[in-house]
Write a protein that holds these residues in place. Sequence first.
Motif, PDB file in Angstrom:
ATOM      1  N   GLY A 325      -8.156  -9.589  18.569  1.00  0.00           N
ATOM      2  CA  GLY A 325      -7.171  -8.850  17.789  1.00  0.00           C
ATOM      3  C   GLY A 325      -5.831  -9.050  18.452  1.00  0.00           C
ATOM      4  N   ASP A 326      -4.820  -8.375  17.956  1.00  0.00           N
ATOM      5  CA  ASP A 326      -3.491  -8.600  18.539  1.00  0.00           C
ATOM      6  C   ASP A 326      -3.321  -7.790  19.824  1.00  0.00           C
ATOM      7  OD1 ASP A 326      -3.100  -6.029  17.634  1.00  0.00           O
ATOM      8  OD2 ASP A 326      -1.854  -6.618  15.936  1.00  0.00           O
ATOM      9  N   ARG A 327      -2.178  -8.035  20.492  1.00  0.00           N
ATOM     10  CA  ARG A 327      -1.953  -7.359  21.763  1.00  0.00           C
ATOM     11  C   ARG A 327      -1.812  -5.863  21.578  1.00  0.00           C
ATOM     12  NH1 ARG A 327       2.288 -11.337  24.664  1.00  0.00           N
ATOM     13  NH2 ARG A 327       2.490  -9.605  26.130  1.00  0.00           N
ATOM     14  N   ALA A 328      -1.348  -5.464  20.405  1.00  0.00           N
ATOM     15  CA  ALA A 328      -1.189  -4.026  20.148  1.00  0.00           C
ATOM     16  C   ALA A 328      -2.553  -3.330  20.166  1.00  0.00           C
ATOM     17  CB  ALA A 328      -0.489  -3.814  18.806  1.00  0.00           C
ATOM     18  N   LEU A 329      -3.597  -4.024  19.724  1.00  0.00           N
ATOM     19  CA  LEU A 329      -4.939  -3.430  19.749  1.00  0.00           C
ATOM     20  C   LEU A 329      -5.385  -3.205  21.197  1.00  0.00           C
ATOM     21  CD1 LEU A 329      -7.667  -2.527  18.585  1.00  0.00           C
ATOM     22  CD2 LEU A 329      -8.321  -4.940  18.422  1.00  0.00           C
ATOM     23  N   PRO A 365     -11.122  -7.433  13.581  1.00  0.00           N
ATOM     24  CA  PRO A 365     -10.855  -7.346  15.019  1.00  0.00           C
ATOM     25  C   PRO A 365     -11.954  -6.557  15.737  1.00  0.00           C
ATOM     26  CG  PRO A 365      -9.336  -5.920  13.814  1.00  0.00           C
ATOM     27  CD  PRO A 365     -10.173  -6.637  12.786  1.00  0.00           C
ATOM     28  N   SER A 366     -12.059  -6.767  17.048  1.00  0.00           N
ATOM     29  CA  SER A 366     -13.165  -6.114  17.770  1.00  0.00           C
ATOM     30  C   SER A 366     -12.804  -5.815  19.211  1.00  0.00           C
ATOM     31  CB  SER A 366     -14.413  -7.008  17.755  1.00  0.00           C
ATOM     32  OG  SER A 366     -14.161  -8.201  18.474  1.00  0.00           O
ATOM     33  N   LEU A 367     -13.505  -4.826  19.740  1.00  0.00           N
ATOM     34  CA  LEU A 367     -13.462  -4.485  21.160  1.00  0.00           C
ATOM     35  C   LEU A 367     -14.903  -4.463  21.648  1.00  0.00           C
ATOM     36  CD1 LEU A 367     -11.050  -1.435  20.847  1.00  0.00           C
ATOM     37  CD2 LEU A 367     -10.433  -3.717  21.697  1.00  0.00           C
ATOM     38  N   TRP A 368     -15.193  -5.261  22.663  1.00  0.00           N
ATOM     39  CA  TRP A 368     -16.544  -5.272  23.222  1.00  0.00           C
ATOM     40  C   TRP A 368     -16.448  -4.744  24.654  1.00  0.00           C
ATOM     41  CZ3 TRP A 368     -19.754 -10.399  24.171  1.00  0.00           C
ATOM     42  CH2 TRP A 368     -20.881 -10.093  24.958  1.00  0.00           C
ATOM     43  N   ARG A 421      -6.014  -8.048  11.324  1.00  0.00           N
ATOM     44  CA  ARG A 421      -6.787  -9.281  11.512  1.00  0.00           C
ATOM     45  C   ARG A 421      -6.503  -9.859  12.888  1.00  0.00           C
ATOM     46  NH1 ARG A 421      -5.865 -13.623   7.073  1.00  0.00           N
ATOM     47  NH2 ARG A 421      -7.872 -14.361   7.811  1.00  0.00           N
ATOM     48  N   PRO A 422      -7.417 -10.641  13.444  1.00  0.00           N
ATOM     49  CA  PRO A 422      -7.126 -11.345  14.689  1.00  0.00           C
ATOM     50  C   PRO A 422      -5.965 -12.330  14.464  1.00  0.00           C
ATOM     51  CG  PRO A 422      -9.484 -11.403  14.205  1.00  0.00           C
ATOM     52  CD  PRO A 422      -8.805 -10.885  12.981  1.00  0.00           C
ATOM     53  N   PRO A 423      -5.151 -12.589  15.507  1.00  0.00           N
ATOM     54  CA  PRO A 423      -4.043 -13.529  15.338  1.00  0.00           C
ATOM     55  C   PRO A 423      -4.544 -14.952  15.070  1.00  0.00           C
ATOM     56  CG  PRO A 423      -4.154 -12.701  17.599  1.00  0.00           C
ATOM     57  CD  PRO A 423      -5.192 -11.969  16.822  1.00  0.00           C
ATOM     58  N   LEU A 424      -3.632 -15.782  14.561  1.00  0.00           N
ATOM     59  CA  LEU A 424      -3.995 -17.134  14.112  1.00  0.00           C
ATOM     60  C   LEU A 424      -4.697 -17.948  15.215  1.00  0.00           C
ATOM     61  CD1 LEU A 424      -3.879 -19.277  11.885  1.00  0.00           C
ATOM     62  CD2 LEU A 424      -1.653 -19.982  12.803  1.00  0.00           C
ATOM     63  N   ALA A 425      -4.151 -17.887  16.442  1.00  0.00           N
ATOM     64  CA  ALA A 425      -4.743 -18.707  17.512  1.00  0.00           C
ATOM     65  C   ALA A 425      -6.215 -18.324  17.723  1.00  0.00           C
ATOM     66  CB  ALA A 425      -3.957 -18.524  18.804  1.00  0.00           C
ATOM     67  N   GLN A 426      -6.526 -17.050  17.663  1.00  0.00           N
ATOM     68  CA  GLN A 426      -7.923 -16.627  17.808  1.00  0.00           C
ATOM     69  C   GLN A 426      -8.740 -17.040  16.583  1.00  0.00           C
ATOM     70  OE1 GLN A 426      -8.018 -12.407  18.684  1.00  0.00           O
ATOM     71  NE2 GLN A 426      -7.785 -12.770  20.879  1.00  0.00           N
ATOM     72  N   ARG A 427      -8.138 -16.943  15.405  1.00  0.00           N
ATOM     73  CA  ARG A 427      -8.894 -17.298  14.183  1.00  0.00           C
ATOM     74  C   ARG A 427      -9.306 -18.767  14.195  1.00  0.00           C
ATOM     75  NH1 ARG A 427      -4.948 -14.359  11.130  1.00  0.00           N
ATOM     76  NH2 ARG A 427      -4.393 -16.214   9.940  1.00  0.00           N
ATOM     77  N   GLN A 428      -8.441 -19.615  14.786  1.00  0.00           N
ATOM     78  CA  GLN A 428      -8.796 -21.046  14.839  1.00  0.00           C
ATOM     79  C   GLN A 428     -10.000 -21.272  15.758  1.00  0.00           C
ATOM     80  OE1 GLN A 428      -4.903 -22.463  15.929  1.00  0.00           O
ATOM     81  NE2 GLN A 428      -4.356 -22.943  13.810  1.00  0.00           N
ATOM     82  N   VAL A 429     -10.011 -20.589  16.900  1.00  0.00           N
ATOM     83  CA  VAL A 429     -11.159 -20.724  17.812  1.00  0.00           C
ATOM     84  C   VAL A 429     -12.415 -20.171  17.147  1.00  0.00           C
ATOM     85  CG1 VAL A 429     -12.089 -20.026  20.059  1.00  0.00           C
ATOM     86  CG2 VAL A 429      -9.641 -20.533  19.828  1.00  0.00           C
TER      87      VAL A 429
END
Length: 454
Positions: A325-329, A365-368, A421-429
């Motif tokens: 997720g984003d840094r704000a999360l 988005p997620s927190l583990w 939503r997760p940011p673009l860089a994370q979505r690509q991975v």
Amino acid sequence: MPRSGSSRGPAPVSVDRRRLWRDWEVLCADIGERRAGTPEEHRAAAFVAGEFAKGGLRSVEVLEFPCLSHRSSRVDLAAREGGRWRAADARILAGAPGCAAGERELVWLEMPEEAARLAPGSLRGRVAAVFGPLPTSARDHRRLVAAAPDAVIHVDERLPFAWTKSDGVYPEWVRRYGMPTTVAMAYLDAWRWRKAGVSRVRLAASVQLEPALSPTVSAVLPGQDPLLPEILVLAHHDTQAGNVGADDNASGVVGLLEIARLLAKRRGRARRGIRFLSFGAEEQLSVGAAAYVRAHLADRGRWGLVVNLDSVSSPLGHWEMYCVGDRALARHAQAALAGHGLAVASKPEVTPFGDIFPFNWAGVPSLWFFRTNTPGARWQHHSPSDSLENVSVDAVARLVGALVPVIGALADAADWPFGARPPLAQRQVIARLGQELFGFPLRGPRAGAGRQSS
Ligand SMILES: [Zn+2]
């Protein structure tokens, strides 16, 4: 109808440690090992469903999905050391095929840096001892398969011990690219072999896999506003072979049950629904979570945030949080938990090795939350040392005590201070790993997709 979380005031959280321990004993002492698709895994799911119902949750369901259940296996491995044959302990990785007995040349491969040595057919008739982390590169795996070894012995670089752990191979890799016989051996045996220049091994592996059904338990605390995305709280109840999974992941299940009970006891309904999911077959690379996401894709607009508890009870350890997720999360979660006495290190990384991943693929988005006790790992995991002797009730109680008010406040809030939503860089991975490891479509879920069979 409460207008905001503040109208209710912060509910005092009183975690019942005796109940945590009782639940832990049911899962690990009464039931024991809980491999996917076994009667023990189904007993664990029935227990979780019963506790959800007793706690006052709604729509308690046990959802079954297909898996390959590891029923039995046997590996005989020996090496010529000092002029005589000496047996070494080894375990087949769940999901890999067996191989016929034979004496073969042993070739050492240090991965990933020696992947270039894998020419097609170059390992035919030989056994490859692969030293490195758990492989995650489909490209390197395809090269290994093309090199055609009779078998692979994996030596996990993170676990410098005298025992052998249980692990699995990725079902999607088996289906797509094929899989040689793959066994794990103990790090210290491999150390001795390498030093002694072992170059011949005898290996036989037999394995019985059966199609079976694995259970996922779902339950809900309904919210007042069904249009607001829900919070999903996850754990998994299955284990690898040969251990009772007290940390991995009975610790997450007992935490999940206590969080559900405590949130159910709050006065009035929160704005948002909270869904609790205890998955089966996580140890086969989140087969249960992937089946759930595939079967419920039409609901994905209602999934707002995933919170996962997996391996949260190391007595000595570090609190960590994979944040997709984003840094704000990450900032919000860290500050909110710190307000309840829990300092957590955030890792802004995508990882496919958890039940969060299929949800990430669906755009959530997620927190583990987890506790490590060696860099990036847990020494006792997937071994008989993952027992009730090696868990801390206090650790789980601390996490639950901090998560309940934080999840409660998020459930009460109409708006969240982080991106949906997760940011673009994370979505690509996520897209690449989703395709390589899970066989998910590279472009992500189709608009309006749903009702796919699991
Ligand atoms: Zn786990």
